[in-house]
Design a protein around this motif. Structure first.
Motif, PDB file in Angstrom:
ATOM      1  N   ILE A  75       0.777  -1.198  -0.075  1.00 32.24           N
ATOM      2  CA  ILE A  75       0.093   0.055  -0.152  1.00 32.24           C
ATOM      3  C   ILE A  75       0.840   1.076   0.009  1.00 32.24           C
ATOM      4  CG2 ILE A  75      -1.806   1.322   1.109  1.00 32.24           C
ATOM      5  CD1 ILE A  75      -2.227  -0.967   2.844  1.00 32.24           C
ATOM      6  N   VAL A  76       0.631   2.325  -0.645  1.00 30.17           N
ATOM      7  CA  VAL A  76       1.102   3.638  -0.551  1.00 30.17           C
ATOM      8  C   VAL A  76      -0.202   4.400  -0.286  1.00 30.17           C
ATOM      9  CG1 VAL A  76       2.074   5.354  -1.807  1.00 30.17           C
ATOM     10  CG2 VAL A  76       2.898   3.384  -2.129  1.00 30.17           C
ATOM     11  N   PHE A  77      -0.260   5.228   0.802  1.00 32.42           N
ATOM     12  CA  PHE A  77      -1.395   6.123   1.016  1.00 32.42           C
ATOM     13  C   PHE A  77      -1.664   7.117  -0.191  1.00 32.42           C
ATOM     14  CE2 PHE A  77      -2.340  10.080   3.760  1.00 32.42           C
ATOM     15  CZ  PHE A  77      -3.573   9.663   3.997  1.00 32.42           C
ATOM     16  N   ASP A  78      -2.949   7.382  -0.290  1.00 30.95           N
ATOM     17  CA  ASP A  78      -3.344   8.008  -1.580  1.00 30.95           C
ATOM     18  C   ASP A  78      -2.823   9.548  -1.940  1.00 30.95           C
ATOM     19  OD1 ASP A  78      -5.080   9.167   0.402  1.00 30.95           O
ATOM     20  OD2 ASP A  78      -6.992   8.790  -0.445  1.00 30.95           O
ATOM     21  N   ARG A  79      -2.551  10.164  -0.734  1.00 38.95           N
ATOM     22  CA  ARG A  79      -2.103  11.613  -0.651  1.00 38.95           C
ATOM     23  C   ARG A  79      -0.592  11.689  -1.351  1.00 38.95           C
ATOM     24  NH1 ARG A  79      -4.891  12.729   4.740  1.00 38.95           N
ATOM     25  NH2 ARG A  79      -7.152  12.914   3.837  1.00 38.95           N
ATOM     26  N   VAL A  80       0.138  10.393  -1.104  1.00 41.16           N
ATOM     27  CA  VAL A  80       1.371  10.567  -1.593  1.00 41.16           C
ATOM     28  C   VAL A  80       1.756   9.731  -2.874  1.00 41.16           C
ATOM     29  CG1 VAL A  80       2.415  11.040   0.606  1.00 41.16           C
ATOM     30  CG2 VAL A  80       1.927   8.725  -0.125  1.00 41.16           C
ATOM     31  N   ARG A  81       0.855   9.272  -3.575  1.00 43.15           N
ATOM     32  CA  ARG A  81       0.753   8.386  -4.831  1.00 43.15           C
ATOM     33  C   ARG A  81       1.278   9.408  -6.082  1.00 43.15           C
ATOM     34  NH1 ARG A  81      -4.744   5.492  -4.056  1.00 43.15           N
ATOM     35  NH2 ARG A  81      -4.213   4.128  -2.383  1.00 43.15           N
ATOM     36  N   GLY A  82       2.198   8.940  -6.826  1.00 41.91           N
ATOM     37  CA  GLY A  82       2.760   9.538  -7.980  1.00 41.91           C
ATOM     38  C   GLY A  82       4.073  10.065  -7.652  1.00 41.91           C
ATOM     39  N   ALA A  83       4.651   9.667  -6.443  1.00 44.30           N
ATOM     40  CA  ALA A  83       6.053  10.177  -6.083  1.00 44.30           C
ATOM     41  C   ALA A  83       6.900   8.924  -6.032  1.00 44.30           C
ATOM     42  CB  ALA A  83       6.111  10.893  -4.673  1.00 44.30           C
ATOM     43  N   ARG A  84       6.370   8.021  -6.876  1.00 44.64           N
ATOM     44  CA  ARG A  84       7.328   6.492  -7.152  1.00 44.64           C
ATOM     45  C   ARG A  84       7.690   5.998  -5.579  1.00 44.64           C
ATOM     46  NH1 ARG A  84       9.048   4.948 -11.162  1.00 44.64           N
ATOM     47  NH2 ARG A  84      11.155   3.838 -10.211  1.00 44.64           N
ATOM     48  N   LEU A  85       6.819   6.277  -4.661  1.00 39.57           N
ATOM     49  CA  LEU A  85       6.844   5.532  -3.339  1.00 39.57           C
ATOM     50  C   LEU A  85       6.650   4.106  -3.493  1.00 39.57           C
ATOM     51  CD1 LEU A  85       7.783   6.242  -0.613  1.00 39.57           C
ATOM     52  CD2 LEU A  85       5.513   6.831   0.062  1.00 39.57           C
ATOM     53  N   GLY A  86       5.687   3.720  -4.383  1.00 41.02           N
ATOM     54  CA  GLY A  86       5.429   2.176  -4.519  1.00 41.02           C
ATOM     55  C   GLY A  86       6.666   1.514  -5.047  1.00 41.02           C
ATOM     56  N   SER A  87       7.512   2.088  -5.976  1.00 42.49           N
ATOM     57  CA  SER A  87       8.632   1.524  -6.332  1.00 42.49           C
ATOM     58  C   SER A  87       9.856   1.379  -5.132  1.00 42.49           C
ATOM     59  CB  SER A  87       9.329   2.094  -7.655  1.00 42.49           C
ATOM     60  OG  SER A  87       8.747   1.915  -8.758  1.00 42.49           O
ATOM     61  N   ARG A  88       9.661   2.579  -4.437  1.00 43.09           N
ATOM     62  CA  ARG A  88      10.613   2.476  -3.397  1.00 43.09           C
ATOM     63  C   ARG A  88      10.422   1.344  -2.163  1.00 43.09           C
ATOM     64  NH1 ARG A  88      11.093   8.532  -1.657  1.00 43.09           N
ATOM     65  NH2 ARG A  88      12.159   7.697   0.241  1.00 43.09           N
ATOM     66  N   LEU A  89       9.147   1.377  -1.934  1.00 42.99           N
ATOM     67  CA  LEU A  89       8.690  -0.008  -1.139  1.00 42.99           C
ATOM     68  C   LEU A  89       8.691  -1.147  -1.648  1.00 42.99           C
ATOM     69  CD1 LEU A  89       6.880  -0.606   1.121  1.00 42.99           C
ATOM     70  CD2 LEU A  89       4.781  -0.338  -0.145  1.00 42.99           C
ATOM     71  N   MET A  90       8.637  -1.537  -3.052  1.00 44.33           N
ATOM     72  CA  MET A  90       8.924  -2.634  -3.532  1.00 44.33           C
ATOM     73  C   MET A  90      10.367  -2.884  -3.421  1.00 44.33           C
ATOM     74  SD  MET A  90       6.534  -4.448  -4.065  1.00 44.33           S
ATOM     75  CE  MET A  90       7.250  -5.804  -4.737  1.00 44.33           C
ATOM     76  N   TYR A 122       4.580  -4.624 -10.885  1.00 41.13           N
ATOM     77  CA  TYR A 122       5.328  -5.588 -10.461  1.00 41.13           C
ATOM     78  C   TYR A 122       6.430  -6.186 -11.182  1.00 41.13           C
ATOM     79  CZ  TYR A 122       2.190  -5.210  -6.440  1.00 41.13           C
ATOM     80  OH  TYR A 122       1.640  -4.594  -5.398  1.00 41.13           O
ATOM     81  N   GLY A 123       6.200  -6.403 -12.665  1.00 42.29           N
ATOM     82  CA  GLY A 123       7.196  -6.657 -13.649  1.00 42.29           C
ATOM     83  C   GLY A 123       8.473  -6.018 -13.527  1.00 42.29           C
ATOM     84  N   GLN A 124       8.152  -4.740 -13.299  1.00 39.88           N
ATOM     85  CA  GLN A 124       9.341  -3.747 -13.199  1.00 39.88           C
ATOM     86  C   GLN A 124      10.390  -4.122 -12.216  1.00 39.88           C
ATOM     87  OE1 GLN A 124       7.857   0.235 -13.061  1.00 39.88           O
ATOM     88  NE2 GLN A 124       6.713   0.033 -15.475  1.00 39.88           N
ATOM     89  N   HIS A 125       9.759  -4.934 -11.135  1.00 44.58           N
ATOM     90  CA  HIS A 125      10.547  -5.386 -10.065  1.00 44.58           C
ATOM     91  C   HIS A 125      11.144  -6.704 -10.144  1.00 44.58           C
ATOM     92  CE1 HIS A 125      10.119  -1.557  -7.984  1.00 44.58           C
ATOM     93  NE2 HIS A 125       8.772  -1.441  -8.721  1.00 44.58           N
ATOM     94  N   GLY A 126      11.061  -7.355 -11.531  1.00 47.74           N
ATOM     95  CA  GLY A 126      11.475  -8.649 -11.679  1.00 47.74           C
ATOM     96  C   GLY A 126      10.313  -9.877 -11.376  1.00 47.74           C
ATOM     97  N   PHE A 127       9.024  -9.373 -11.173  1.00 49.06           N
ATOM     98  CA  PHE A 127       7.966 -10.422 -11.006  1.00 49.06           C
ATOM     99  C   PHE A 127       7.487 -10.781 -12.363  1.00 49.06           C
ATOM    100  CE2 PHE A 127       8.303  -8.878  -6.699  1.00 49.06           C
ATOM    101  CZ  PHE A 127       8.314  -9.666  -5.836  1.00 49.06           C
ATOM    102  N   VAL A 128       7.317 -12.200 -12.467  1.00 48.82           N
ATOM    103  CA  VAL A 128       6.725 -12.737 -13.499  1.00 48.82           C
ATOM    104  C   VAL A 128       5.524 -13.446 -13.394  1.00 48.82           C
ATOM    105  CG1 VAL A 128       6.809 -14.217 -15.480  1.00 48.82           C
ATOM    106  CG2 VAL A 128       8.952 -12.966 -14.674  1.00 48.82           C
TER     107      VAL A 128
END
Length: 152
Positions: free
Chosen positions: A82-97, A125-131
């Motif tokens: 999860i990334v809190f909706d108010r901070v989405r778009g800051a590539r925080l999801g990629s940092r989290l993964m 998720y594919g960008q993080h090596g998941f298939v």
């Protein structure tokens, strides 16, 4: 955005941290996604499982649950990403993964990583090596796909 990443066993979580992570999961998965399901599933407090918290300015803004392998050959399961909706778009999801993957490799070296992804996030998720493994399926009314990342 400066994030304080904390990787904790459930016994290390404060009452406030546990409350905040359950509240965030509820806000996103139940309310925002309008999906009625039992989020508190008994896995949060199982031995070996970990909680990855991303905190900015004292607020939980990112979270993932890391479920320890069931045996020597089973994968680690990453979930409740999860990334809190108010901070989405800051590539925080990629940092989290990236952080979740590195913590899994630290705690359970040599194990593959598994996640059940909402189908619209398959490319992320594919960008993080998941298939993707297998076909898409409905879980709680939302299309999902199982994904695997082989151990390095």
């Amino acid at each position: 955005m400066n994030i304080d990443w904390q990787d904790k066993h459930h016994s290390e979580l404060t009452t406030r941290e546990l409350y905040n992570l359950l509240a965030l999961r509820n806000a996103v998965f139940v309310v925002e996604q309008q999906c009625v399901y039992q989020d508190v599933d008994g896995k949060d407090l199982q031995a070996g499982n970990r909680h990855l918290l991303g905190i900015a300015d004292g607020q939980l803004v990112a979270y993932a649950r890391l479920l320890s392998p069931e045996d020597k050959t089973s994968p680690v399961k990453i979930g409740r990403v999860i990334v809190f909706d108010r901070v989405r778009g800051a590539r925080l999801g990629s940092r989290l993964m990236e952080k979740a993957i590195s913590r899994c490799q630290l705690h359970w070296p040599g194990h593959d990583l598994f996640l059940s992804a909402q189908a619209h996030l398959e490319n992320f998720y594919g960008q993080h090596g998941f298939v993707a493994v297998g076909e898409s399926y409905l879980e709680d009314g939302i299309p999902h796909v199982d994904m695997l990342k082989n151990a390095p």
